[in-house]
Motif scaffolding. Structure first.
Motif, short mmCIF file in Angstrom:
data_model
loop_
_atom_site.label_atom_id
_atom_site.label_comp_id
_atom_site.label_asym_id
_atom_site.label_seq_id
_atom_site.Cartn_x
_atom_site.Cartn_y
_atom_site.Cartn_z
N THR A 1 1.10 -1.06 -0.07
CA THR A 1 0.10 0.15 -0.05
C THR A 1 0.89 1.00 -0.10
OG1 THR A 1 -0.19 0.15 2.32
CG2 THR A 1 -2.00 -1.10 1.38
N ILE A 2 2.19 1.16 0.47
CA ILE A 2 3.11 2.53 0.62
C ILE A 2 3.99 2.48 -0.48
CG2 ILE A 2 2.50 2.54 3.07
CD1 ILE A 2 5.63 1.53 3.43
N GLU B 1 3.40 5.13 -2.91
CA GLU B 1 2.92 6.27 -2.39
C GLU B 1 4.05 7.41 -2.58
OE1 GLU B 1 0.86 7.32 1.71
OE2 GLU B 1 0.58 5.40 1.03
N ARG B 2 3.94 8.21 -3.47
CA ARG B 2 5.10 9.31 -3.83
C ARG B 2 5.08 10.23 -2.38
NH1 ARG B 2 5.87 11.64 -9.35
NH2 ARG B 2 7.90 12.14 -8.44
N PHE C 1 4.42 9.70 0.79
CA PHE C 1 4.43 8.73 1.78
C PHE C 1 4.68 9.53 3.12
CE2 PHE C 1 6.63 5.51 4.81
CZ PHE C 1 5.50 4.94 5.59
#
Length: 594
Positions: free
Chosen positions: A97-98, A101-102, A104
């Motif tokens: 899920t991360i 994720e730019r 994060f």
């Protein structure tokens, strides 16, 4: 969801089903190294709500979690501590899920606005080491607040008037022979600072002469001709004397150009500027209004005060008997003006040394008594002084550590150490200089920001540029190592977009690295709540230590299982991104190669 969020919701559900009780909160802590588990639930606080044996309660909660929560693979209870073993599949799923994720760890900005004040120098001297800590703290706190979801305005109030400014001006008139930054090649703020030192030298010489003539030293200190001339110049400035005001504008202009260079080199900026010459009369009307409302009272000599003895403080003057403002009056007016200029402000952070702790207690209390609701959200970011092995700095004697000189020295030190390591053969001279500056400034910033703001610092330049231990260069080097891994992975065709295999059995070091990454968003929020860049700095060091342990014990590019190799490269990539984000919050750049 983080594992704490998953467990918290399910522990509360279990307590409700097992005991028919609503548990308000669940307390977690890391599992001790000598016990099996990934996270520990502390049972003791639950005894306020549940009657029973803590071990038995822990066993019942553990059994409920193991049966109802897929992320929980096992548990054990040691006294009042419930140690939870989390399944590998949960960590793989969380990482998935991360990984792409730019942003994060960062929260989208809201309309909740705060103003952060820092730097706020005098225009009679260049910035020094103390200003560096102030600027680095203020800038970093502003960036952390922004990352936590706040809208942030960065500001400073420039102390551009007063007797200290007139001392530099008078010394330039008497000893300067018309020299300028252009004619001397001296940076403007340094040139003006030289005349501040020159004034003090002439002042002390006059005192010595007067004492030799039989005049009491205390009388001489008050009546030295050069000091009386400076005081007369200040009165002329306040009266708007054209010649004095013109010189004031000219010399302040030199200083501002010098400050701009220092700020640019230090990597800090501001959204708005306030000048004491514009704000020193602010607050007088507020005092008059507060006098009518009974917030302030007037003494027989006409001076205006506020009585704060009921709050454990003392009486504080807000207007002199001749009607002139004091610093407190100015700060009251400036705070109110800032809210008028930025109506969305819901709080202010003042980055000022701890010698002003009492001043800000009084300021915030006065604003509260005046009825400003936003006064409840004012914070003094109080910090300790910076000491050097050589001792305390003194501006008047010219023994300060100049900010520009320190940054230049840090760059040279970084260059000398880098040359010793001998890994820059393929760098151009320009690339080397840029890298030395990045390492030197990174060392300086990290050394200062890793310390809790309230603590005093003994700054050791040599120690700060060490490539081992809790230093900026050590973290920068690890980032560069990760970039090297990623370049090689790209050359061999590793697909970073591949979804990790949920069935993977994680190496303990992989799990620890994911657990460390999981803490990043909470670390930012905690750092914002505590106005402490040290929390971000030391989190980054812990992450880097965990990565280096992972790097030493686990094969990354040499792994033959393609699914494992992809996950390990993806993990390296995410750690690198997180280091870069964390360091950006500290105002530190990271190099792709070292």
């Amino acid at each position: 969801m983080t594992i704490q969020e998953v467990l918290s919701a399910n522990v509360k559900k279990g307590i409700s089903e097992l005991y028919e009780i609503t548990l308000p909160s669940v307390e977690f802590q890391p599992t001790r190294k000598d016990f099996e588990g990934d996270i520990t639930i502390v049972v003791f606080p639950m005894l306020r709500h549940i009657k029973g044996n803590p071990v038995q309660i822990g066993e019942q909660i553990g059994a409920f979690l193991k049966e109802n929560v897929t992320a929980v693979s096992d548990y054990n209870v040691i006294k009042g501590f419930l140690n939870i073993v989390i399944s590998d599949s949960f960590y793989v799923s969380y990482f998935d899920t991360i990984r792409a994720e730019r942003d994060f760890g960062l929260v989208t900005a809201s309309d909740d606005a705060v103003m952060v004040e820092y730097s706020s120098p005098n225009t009679n001297k260049p910035l020094h080491l103390g200003h560096i800590r102030n600027n680095l703290l203020g800038y970093s706190v502003a960036e952390i607040l922004k990352a936590s979801g706040k809208k942030v305005y960065k500001t400073q109030i420039i102390n551009d008037r007063g007797i200290h400014i007139c001392k530099s001006m008078l010394a330039w008139q008497r000893f300067g022979n018309g020299e300028t930054p252009e004619t001397t090649g001296i940076k403007g703020d340094k040139l003006v600072g030289n005349y501040y030192v020159a004034f003090d030298k002439a002042y002390k010489e006059e005192i010595a002469t007067m004492v030799a003539e039989g005049i009491d030293k205390k009388v001489a200190e008050k009546e030295a001709p050069i000091l009386l001339s400076a005081q007369e110049m200040l009165l002329k400035w306040e009266a708007g004397d054209e010649e004095v005001v013109s010189l004031w504008k000219t010399m302040n202009g030199w200083v501002y150009k010098g400050f701009d260079i220092t700020y640019k080199n230090l990597g800090v900026d501001f959204d708005t500027l306030y000048y004491e010459s514009d704000t020193y009369l602010l607050g007088k009307d507020v005092v008059a209004d507060g006098l009518d409302k009974g917030v302030f009272f007037k003494k027989e000599d006409g001076s205006v005060w506020i009585d704060l003895t009921d709050e454990g403080l003392d009486e504080k003057i807000v207007l002199r008997s001749d009607g002139t403002a004091v610093y407190m009056t100015q700060d009251i007016g400036t705070a109110i003006q800032r809210v008028k200029d930025h109506p969305d402000i819901n709080g202010m952070v003042y980055t000022v040394g701890n010698e002003q702790d009492y001043h800000f207690k009084v300021l915030f209390l006065i604003l509260k008594k005046l009825g400003f609701s936003w006064s409840e959200k004012l914070h003094h970011l109080s910090y300790g002084m910076v000491d050097l092995p050589s001792g305390k700095m003194k501006s008047r004697e010219g023994t300060v550590v100049d900010a520009d000189d320190l940054m230049e020295d840090m760059t040279k030190t970084a260059g000398a150490i880098s040359k010793e390591l001998g890994k820059l053969e393929d760098y151009s001279e320009k690339e080397k200089e840029e890298l030395y500056k990045m390492i030197g400034l990174g060392a300086l910033k990290y050394y200062i920001l890793k310390v809790d703001p309230k603590k005093r610092i003994l700054f050791d330049p040599e120690e700060s540029v060490d490539f081992q231990g809790n230093t900026g260069p050590f973290i920068q080097y690890t980032y560069a190592r990760i970039q090297s891994i990623l370049r090689k992975a790209n050359e061999t065709g590793v697909d970073l977009t591949m979804v990790p295999d949920a069935a993977l059995i994680l190496h303990p070091k992989e799990k620890e690295l994911i657990k460390q990454l999981q803490q990043f968003p909470d670390t930012i929020q905690l750092a914002a709540e505590n106005y402490s860049p040290a929390l971000v700095a030391n989190y980054t060091y812990d992450l880097v230590k965990e990565f280096n342990s992972f790097y030493q014990q686990v094969s990354i590019l040499g792994e033959t299982d393609s699914a494992k190799k992809v996950l390990r490269v993806q993990l390296s990539h995410k750690v690198g991104e997180t280091i870069k984000t964390a360091f950006s919050l500290l105002g530190i750049a990271v190099p792709d190669r070292m």
